[in-house]
Design a protein around this motif. Structure first.
Motif, PDB file in Angstrom:
ATOM      1  N   ARG B  28       0.948  -1.204  -0.038  1.00  0.00           N
ATOM      2  CA  ARG B  28       0.015  -0.032  -0.058  1.00  0.00           C
ATOM      3  C   ARG B  28       0.776   1.341  -0.279  1.00  0.00           C
ATOM      4  O   ARG B  28       0.494   2.276  -0.600  1.00  0.00           O
ATOM      5  CB  ARG B  28      -0.850   0.033   1.168  1.00  0.00           C
ATOM      6  N   GLY B  31       2.685   1.394  -3.230  1.00  0.00           N
ATOM      7  CA  GLY B  31       1.869   1.760  -4.308  1.00  0.00           C
ATOM      8  C   GLY B  31       1.657   3.254  -4.243  1.00  0.00           C
ATOM      9  O   GLY B  31       1.448   3.777  -5.492  1.00  0.00           O
ATOM     10  N   VAL B  38       5.550   6.955 -11.073  1.00  0.00           N
ATOM     11  CA  VAL B  38       5.387   6.506 -12.416  1.00  0.00           C
ATOM     12  C   VAL B  38       4.357   7.331 -13.246  1.00  0.00           C
ATOM     13  O   VAL B  38       4.946   7.237 -14.496  1.00  0.00           O
ATOM     14  CB  VAL B  38       4.796   4.906 -12.386  1.00  0.00           C
ATOM     15  N   LEU B  76      12.814   2.479  -9.568  1.00  0.00           N
ATOM     16  CA  LEU B  76      13.242   0.950  -9.956  1.00  0.00           C
ATOM     17  C   LEU B  76      13.012   0.142  -8.684  1.00  0.00           C
ATOM     18  O   LEU B  76      12.621  -0.938  -8.865  1.00  0.00           O
ATOM     19  CB  LEU B  76      14.663   0.995 -10.318  1.00  0.00           C
ATOM     20  N   SER B  79       9.441  -0.091  -7.609  1.00  0.00           N
ATOM     21  CA  SER B  79       8.429  -0.945  -8.372  1.00  0.00           C
ATOM     22  C   SER B  79       9.024  -2.276  -8.747  1.00  0.00           C
ATOM     23  O   SER B  79       8.153  -3.175  -9.056  1.00  0.00           O
ATOM     24  CB  SER B  79       8.554  -0.326  -9.843  1.00  0.00           C
ATOM     25  N   LEU B  80      10.154  -2.876  -8.672  1.00  0.00           N
ATOM     26  CA  LEU B  80      10.434  -4.206  -8.713  1.00  0.00           C
ATOM     27  C   LEU B  80      10.090  -4.962  -7.578  1.00  0.00           C
ATOM     28  O   LEU B  80       9.574  -5.955  -7.645  1.00  0.00           O
ATOM     29  CB  LEU B  80      12.048  -4.141  -8.738  1.00  0.00           C
ATOM     30  N   HIS B  82       7.589  -4.005  -5.360  1.00  0.00           N
ATOM     31  CA  HIS B  82       6.074  -4.072  -5.506  1.00  0.00           C
ATOM     32  C   HIS B  82       5.645  -5.137  -6.400  1.00  0.00           C
ATOM     33  O   HIS B  82       4.641  -5.899  -6.409  1.00  0.00           O
ATOM     34  CB  HIS B  82       5.578  -2.639  -5.857  1.00  0.00           C
ATOM     35  N   GLY B  83       6.393  -5.006  -7.645  1.00  0.00           N
ATOM     36  CA  GLY B  83       6.050  -5.944  -8.799  1.00  0.00           C
ATOM     37  C   GLY B  83       6.196  -7.292  -8.418  1.00  0.00           C
ATOM     38  O   GLY B  83       5.469  -8.467  -8.762  1.00  0.00           O
ATOM     39  N   MET B  84       7.466  -7.739  -8.025  1.00  0.00           N
ATOM     40  CA  MET B  84       7.731  -9.065  -7.573  1.00  0.00           C
ATOM     41  C   MET B  84       6.910  -9.915  -6.515  1.00  0.00           C
ATOM     42  O   MET B  84       6.586 -10.665  -6.548  1.00  0.00           O
ATOM     43  CB  MET B  84       9.247  -9.282  -7.551  1.00  0.00           C
ATOM     44  N   LEU B  87       3.835 -10.531  -8.074  1.00  0.00           N
ATOM     45  CA  LEU B  87       3.621 -11.913  -8.755  1.00  0.00           C
ATOM     46  C   LEU B  87       3.874 -13.230  -7.683  1.00  0.00           C
ATOM     47  O   LEU B  87       3.219 -13.843  -7.955  1.00  0.00           O
ATOM     48  CB  LEU B  87       5.088 -11.855  -9.547  1.00  0.00           C
ATOM     49  N   TYR B  89       2.166 -13.270  -5.026  1.00  0.00           N
ATOM     50  CA  TYR B  89       0.664 -13.352  -4.583  1.00  0.00           C
ATOM     51  C   TYR B  89      -0.036 -14.351  -5.782  1.00  0.00           C
ATOM     52  O   TYR B  89      -0.479 -15.241  -5.424  1.00  0.00           O
ATOM     53  CB  TYR B  89      -0.033 -12.290  -4.576  1.00  0.00           C
ATOM     54  N   VAL B  90       0.495 -13.818  -6.980  1.00  0.00           N
ATOM     55  CA  VAL B  90      -0.259 -14.489  -8.042  1.00  0.00           C
ATOM     56  C   VAL B  90       0.093 -15.924  -8.320  1.00  0.00           C
ATOM     57  O   VAL B  90      -0.664 -16.852  -8.303  1.00  0.00           O
ATOM     58  CB  VAL B  90       0.153 -13.685  -9.626  1.00  0.00           C
ATOM     59  N   ALA B 112      14.690 -10.889 -11.442  1.00  0.00           N
ATOM     60  CA  ALA B 112      14.500  -9.558 -10.912  1.00  0.00           C
ATOM     61  C   ALA B 112      15.779  -9.011 -10.392  1.00  0.00           C
ATOM     62  O   ALA B 112      16.059  -7.939 -10.559  1.00  0.00           O
ATOM     63  CB  ALA B 112      13.488  -9.605  -9.801  1.00  0.00           C
ATOM     64  N   VAL B 115      17.925  -7.721 -13.203  1.00  0.00           N
ATOM     65  CA  VAL B 115      17.369  -6.384 -13.759  1.00  0.00           C
ATOM     66  C   VAL B 115      17.727  -5.376 -12.760  1.00  0.00           C
ATOM     67  O   VAL B 115      18.092  -4.279 -12.939  1.00  0.00           O
ATOM     68  CB  VAL B 115      15.947  -6.776 -13.811  1.00  0.00           C
TER      69      VAL B 115
END
Lengths: 121, 145
Positions: B28, B31, B38, B76, B79-80, B82-84, B87, B89-90, B112, B115
């Motif tokens: 949160r 984000g 972003v 960078l 976002s990495l 947060h994004g990872m 992922l 969770y997914v 990751a 990157v």
């Protein structure tokens, strides 16, 4: 929680846009970082990226980021306010209203640029 | 297991561990920060300029500026992470087979880290100002924003 209705669509699209953004992020960072190896490497990659198909893809990425950002704010409101969950459906419509408010002007700016590179206009 | 709570109090009750609750809070907070970083980044790269005009010189100018180095590195990192974590969770939800899930995580986390390393090198460990002539720098100092 609210199966098959707006809330579930909001959740599903949040995941889908999140995965798309993550995929783009990984490629984008490597691609920009390639400038470390000099102008030739960079320009070769940009030649690919500036093709219409990639420019259109980028518009899709912008849409994904915009939805993910606005719906993320909706999630935060649902988590940290007393009224967020009660009004989650109205908030989702608000997300799309704001999405259109930002995305339509962006399209008006970007689409002609792409059409010009295609020689259409 | 991802927390499904809609409120902080529920999240605290559902979190198996303090670490999982910390990730819930991180998603949160990061984000909210990323919304501004972003969207600002997209505005600068797509609205203020034509994204189709971006070339080596634009990158070299931008990555020669300390403000943008910090801006980009914070973006960078957040976002990495947060994004990872998203992922993760997914994958916990969608990859049912434990072995497949384990290896998918190994591969994606490694990617990751790579990157993050390459991106950090380009932001913090490469002198992009070297190739730019003094004239170019002055001429475009406004354009780098």
């Amino acid at each position: 929680m609210y199966r098959g209705r707006e809330g579930q669509w909001a959740f599903f699209l949040h995941r889908l846009s999140g995965i798309a953004i993550l995929l783009y992020l990984l490629i984008h960072v490597l691609n920009i970082s390639a400038a470390m190896w000099g102008p030739e490497v960079s320009e070769r990659l940009f030649a690919i990226e500036h093709t219409p198909i990639f420019r259109i893809g980028l518009v899709g990425v912008i849409a994904a980021v915009l939805y993910h950002a606005l719906n993320g704010l909706r999630v935060i409101l649902m988590d940290f306010t007393a009224w967020g969950v009660r009004l989650q459906r109205e908030l989702w419509y608000g997300v799309w209203l704001l999405f259109a408010l930002f995305f339509v002007p962006a399209l008006i700016k970007i689409v002609p640029e792409i059409l010009r590179t295609m020689g259409v206009i | 297991m991802a927390i499904r709570a809609r409120r902080y109090s529920q999240a605290r009750a559902q979190a198996g561990t303090n670490l999982e609750l910390a990730w819930w809070v991180f998603m949160r907070v990061s984000g909210l920060v990323l919304v501004f970083l972003v969207l600002g980044h997209l505005y600068m790269a797509n609205i203020l300029i034509n994204a189709g005009d971006v070339d080596y010189n634009y990158i070299a100018r931008r990555l020669s500026n300390t403000t943008w180095k910090i801006y980009d590195w914070v973006m960078l990192s957040l976002s990495l992470l947060h994004g990872m974590n998203g992922l993760r969770y997914v994958l916990d939800d969608w990859v049912r087979d434990a072995r497949a899930r384990f290896w998918t995580k190994i591969v994606t986390y490694s990617l990751a880290v790579l990157v993050f390393f390459v991106g950090s090198m380009s932001l913090l460990n490469h002198d992009f100002s070297k190739g730019l002539s003094e004239n170019t720098r002055l001429e475009h100092s406004e354009g780098t924003r």
